[in-house]
Design an enzyme around this catalytic site. Structure first.
Site, PDB file in Angstrom:
ATOM      1  N   ASP A 199      43.268  47.470  59.944  1.00  0.00           N
ATOM      2  CA  ASP A 199      42.407  46.692  59.191  1.00  0.00           C
ATOM      3  C   ASP A 199      41.758  47.841  57.681  1.00  0.00           C
ATOM      4  O   ASP A 199      42.760  48.828  57.790  1.00  0.00           O
ATOM      5  CB  ASP A 199      40.968  46.703  59.789  1.00  0.00           C
ATOM      6  CG  ASP A 199      40.931  44.881  58.917  1.00  0.00           C
ATOM      7  OD1 ASP A 199      40.149  45.651  58.021  1.00  0.00           O
ATOM      8  OD2 ASP A 199      40.190  44.054  59.592  1.00  0.00           O
ATOM      9  N   GLY A 225      45.487  50.147  56.770  1.00  0.00           N
ATOM     10  CA  GLY A 225      45.895  49.613  56.319  1.00  0.00           C
ATOM     11  C   GLY A 225      46.052  48.365  55.337  1.00  0.00           C
ATOM     12  O   GLY A 225      45.130  48.023  55.538  1.00  0.00           O
ATOM     13  N   ASP A 226      46.396  47.949  55.061  1.00  0.00           N
ATOM     14  CA  ASP A 226      46.776  46.693  53.840  1.00  0.00           C
ATOM     15  C   ASP A 226      47.644  45.668  54.785  1.00  0.00           C
ATOM     16  O   ASP A 226      49.147  45.786  54.466  1.00  0.00           O
ATOM     17  CB  ASP A 226      46.721  46.297  52.320  1.00  0.00           C
ATOM     18  CG  ASP A 226      46.755  45.665  51.821  1.00  0.00           C
ATOM     19  OD1 ASP A 226      47.270  44.553  51.880  1.00  0.00           O
ATOM     20  OD2 ASP A 226      45.463  45.883  50.579  1.00  0.00           O
ATOM     21  N   PHE A 227      47.543  44.868  55.305  1.00  0.00           N
ATOM     22  CA  PHE A 227      48.617  44.380  55.797  1.00  0.00           C
ATOM     23  C   PHE A 227      49.383  43.151  54.692  1.00  0.00           C
ATOM     24  O   PHE A 227      50.116  43.139  55.103  1.00  0.00           O
ATOM     25  CB  PHE A 227      47.749  43.648  56.429  1.00  0.00           C
ATOM     26  CG  PHE A 227      46.627  42.227  56.690  1.00  0.00           C
ATOM     27  CD1 PHE A 227      47.077  41.281  55.770  1.00  0.00           C
ATOM     28  CD2 PHE A 227      46.240  41.771  57.498  1.00  0.00           C
ATOM     29  CE1 PHE A 227      46.100  40.254  55.028  1.00  0.00           C
ATOM     30  CE2 PHE A 227      44.933  41.253  57.383  1.00  0.00           C
ATOM     31  CZ  PHE A 227      45.211  40.352  55.640  1.00  0.00           C
ATOM     32  N   HIS A 245      44.122  31.560  58.196  1.00  0.00           N
ATOM     33  CA  HIS A 245      43.837  30.405  57.855  1.00  0.00           C
ATOM     34  C   HIS A 245      43.476  31.029  56.193  1.00  0.00           C
ATOM     35  O   HIS A 245      43.175  30.170  54.843  1.00  0.00           O
ATOM     36  CB  HIS A 245      42.591  30.521  58.573  1.00  0.00           C
ATOM     37  CG  HIS A 245      41.509  31.031  58.815  1.00  0.00           C
ATOM     38  ND1 HIS A 245      40.683  30.164  59.510  1.00  0.00           N
ATOM     39  CD2 HIS A 245      40.860  31.625  58.976  1.00  0.00           C
ATOM     40  CE1 HIS A 245      39.671  31.303  59.323  1.00  0.00           C
ATOM     41  NE2 HIS A 245      40.057  32.088  59.463  1.00  0.00           N
TER      42      HIS A 245
END
Lengths: 336, 336
Positions: A199, A225-227, A245
Site C-alpha cells: 500500500d 508503493g503505488d500500484f 471498484h
C-alpha cells in the site's frame, strides 16, 4: 389486485435511514463499547454517553427493536453480535466502517440526486479536496479509513481463509492492504503461509501496528508503493479487495494486467468485493456500492463476476471462477 | 458461539441509508411517474429524468434489487406496488411523505447525535424557524406536508374504514385533518357517514380541493380552528391521527380532555399513529418516529397503547381498547 397491495415495503425502505442513522449514532457515541463491560439501566447508559433525558430511552428501545441491543427488565446489554463486532476494545471490532459512514457518507449521500444528474463525486472533492489525497494526508482520517476497510473486509476475509485452496501456495500479498485485515485473517487460519501487504508508504505504520497486535510480524511484512506507478510485489497469490471498484475501466484493466505480470506460472489473483450477480438483480449492496463509487470517486464502479472474468481473460489469465464468500461479497479467482 | 456470528445484520442496518436514499432520489426524480406510462429501456428513462450516463444503470438496477422496479430484458417497469403508490398522477400516491423525507428529514437526521445530547430539535428551528410556523406560512411547503400526511395515513385509514364499528355512528370529524386523507377513505367505505375535518384555516383550500377530487364535498366539510385555543367540533366520532405525538405530556392530556368534552355520551375518540407496543421492543418504526419528534419538535414523543389508554381514562373515557390497523399503525379507541 391493487386492493391487496400495501405501501409497507415502500415506507420501510424510504424511512430506512432512520434506523440506519440510529445505529450509526450509537456507534459514534460508543454505546456498544460501554455495554461490553456489563448490563446497565437506562439512566446509567445515558450518563455514560452524556445524553439528554428526553429521548434516551426511545433511542435505546429503538435499538432493542432493531435487534442491536437486548433488554432484560430494566437492564440493557449488547446482543452477541453487537458485543463481538461493535465493542471498540475487541479486535473483532468492525465499527470503523460505520464511523466513516456516519462522519462522511451519510452526509455526502444526501446529494445523490445531484450525483446522478452530473456524474460527479459528491464528497470532499466538491470543496476542493481529492478523496485519496485528503485521506492520506491526515493521519487521523487515514486511521479511521484503515479501520473502516478492516471492518468491511472481515466477513469476506474469514470466508476466504477457508474457501480458497491455500495448501497449493506458499506466499500471499494483499495489494492495497490498508492495515492488513485480510492477510491477518488468512495467516491466522493458514500457518504455512507468509507474505504481507502492499500500500502507499503512509499506511506502513498502521499495518505494522495491526499485524503486531496479532503476533504475526514475522510472517507478514509491509511493502510500500503505488500500484499504478510501481511494480507489484511477487507472490504465489495476489489479492485485490475493494480496490478495482475504485477505478475506471482502463485503470481496472491496467491493475489486472500488472497482477498477471507479477504472478508466477500457476499463481492466482483473487479479486474480492461486493461482486454484483451477473443478472444485476440480486446483490443490492453491490449495486449500491457502485453508487457509492459515484459519490466518492471520478470513475469508479462495481461490476459483475462475468465482467471481471472477461477482463481477467483479456489480460492473460487462463482460468477464472467466481465463488461467494460472505454477505454481499464474492471472489473472482484468476489462475495464470 | 462467536465463531458463527456474522456482521451481516449490522452492516445491512448501518448502510441502510444507501437503499433508503436511493428510493428517495427516485421519488424526487419522478422515476415511478415516468414508468407509469409504460416500460422503458435504460437510455429512455435516463433521458426523461435528465441523468448522467455514468451511474444511471446502477441506479435503476439497485432499485430492481430493492424490489422497487422490474426489469424484463432491457425494459424497466414499475412493480405493482410502486405503480400504485409512487405514480404522482394516481390518487393513491403516497410519495409526498417520501418527498418530505428527502427534502428535509434525511438531512436533519444527520444531526441525530446532537439531538440526543441536547434534547433539542434539529430541523429549521436551528436556523431560527418554528416547525409549524414555517410550514403554515409557505403554501408550497404546506402542500408538500399535506400530501406527506395523506401518504403516511393511507394504510391506516383504509384499515380503520373496515375495522371500526361505524354502523353505530352517524358523524365523524378528523382533528388535524390536513387535506383529508383519512375522512375521505372512511367516507368512501361507509356511505352513511358524514362530517369532515378540523385544522388551521390555511389548510382549508387543500382540504376542499382534495375532498372534491373524490366527489365527497357534500358529505365532508372543513372546519377552521386551532385545537389548543378553539373548541373542537362536535361529532359522534372524533379522530386524532399523527397529532398527539407532536406534543408534550401536558399538551397531550389537554387535547384528549378537549375531545372528551366535545363528544356526546357514547361517542368515541380514535387516536391512531405508530403506537408503540406496550413492551417497547417490537415496533421499531414507532420508536424511531419518537426520535423523529425529537428532530422536529420541542416536546413531542410517541407512546404505547397502554400509555394512551391510561391518559384517556384519566380525562374521563370509560372504556378503551387498542387494535392494530396496518403496518406500524394501531388505533387506541376511547368511549365516553
Amino acid at each position: 389486485m391493487s386492493e391487496h397491495l400495501t405501501p409497507d415495503s415502500i415506507m420501510q425502505l424510504g424511512f430506512g435511514f432512520w434506523g440506519s442513522k440510529t445505529l450509526l449514532s450509537a456507534v459514534e457515541l460508543g454505546l456498544f463499547s460501554e455495554l461490553a463491560t456489563g448490563p446497565l439501566d437506562a439512566g446509567e447508559v445515558r450518563d455514560r454517553l452524556g445524553l439528554h433525558p428526553r429521548s434516551a430511552r426511545d433511542f435505546f428501545d429503538a435499538l432493542v427493536a432493531l435487534d442491536m441491543l437486548k433488554r432484560d427488565g430494566p437492564l440493557y446489554s449488547n446482543t452477541p453480535h453487537t458485543d463481538l463486532f461493535l465493542d471498540r476494545s475487541k479486535p473483532s471490532y468492525i465499527g470503523g466502517i460505520l464511523e466513516m459512514a456516519n462522519a462522511r457518507l451519510y452526509h455526502f449521500w444526501g446529494s445523490l440526486t445531484e450525483g446522478l444528474r452530473t456524474g460527479q463525486p459528491q464528497n470532499e472533492v466538491k470543496t476542493g479536496g481529492n478523496f485519496f489525497g485528503v485521506l492520506y494526508q491526515d493521519p487521523a482520517r487515514l486511521k479511521q479509513f484503515m479501520h473502516a476497510m478492516t471492518g468491511i473486509s472481515m466477513g469476506a476475509a474469514k470466508a476466504m481463509a477457508q474457501k480458497f485452496p491455500w495448501h497449493k501456495y506458499q506466499t500471499i500479498v494483499d495489494i492495497g492492504c490498508a492495515e492488513g485485515g485480510l492477510p491477518v485473517q488468512i495467516a491466522l487460519a493458514q500457518p504455512h503461509l507468509s507474505g504481507g501487504g502492499f500500500d502507499l508508504p503512509s499506511v506502513g505504520p498502521f499495518f505494522d501496528e495491526y499485524v503486531a497486535s496479532f503476533g504475526l510480524s514475522d510472517r507478514l511484512r509491509f511493502s510500500p508503493g503505488d500500484f499504478f506507478t510501481d511494480p507489484l510485489p511477487q507472490a504465489d497469490v495476489l489479492v485485490m479487495g475493494h480496490i478495482l471498484h475504485d477505478w475506471n475501466l482502463d485503470e481496472k484493466r491496467s491493475l489486472l494486467s500488472k497482477a498477471y505480470k507479477a504472478l508466477p506460472p500457476g499463481g492466482a489473483l483473487i479479486v474480492y468485493e461486493a461482486i454484483i450477480d451477473d443478472e444485476r438483480r440480486q446483490n443490492a449492496f453491490g449495486l449500491l456500492m457502485s453508487l457509492n463509487m459515484l459519490i466518492e470517486l471520478p470513475g469508479g464502479f462495481d461490476y459483475t463476476g462475468a465482467d471481471c472474468s472477461s477482463w481477467m481473460r483479456e489480460v492473460g489469465f487462463r482460468e477464472t471462477y467466481v465463488e461467494h464468500l460472505a454477505g454481499p461479497d464474492s471472489m473472482v479467482v484468476g489462475t495464470k
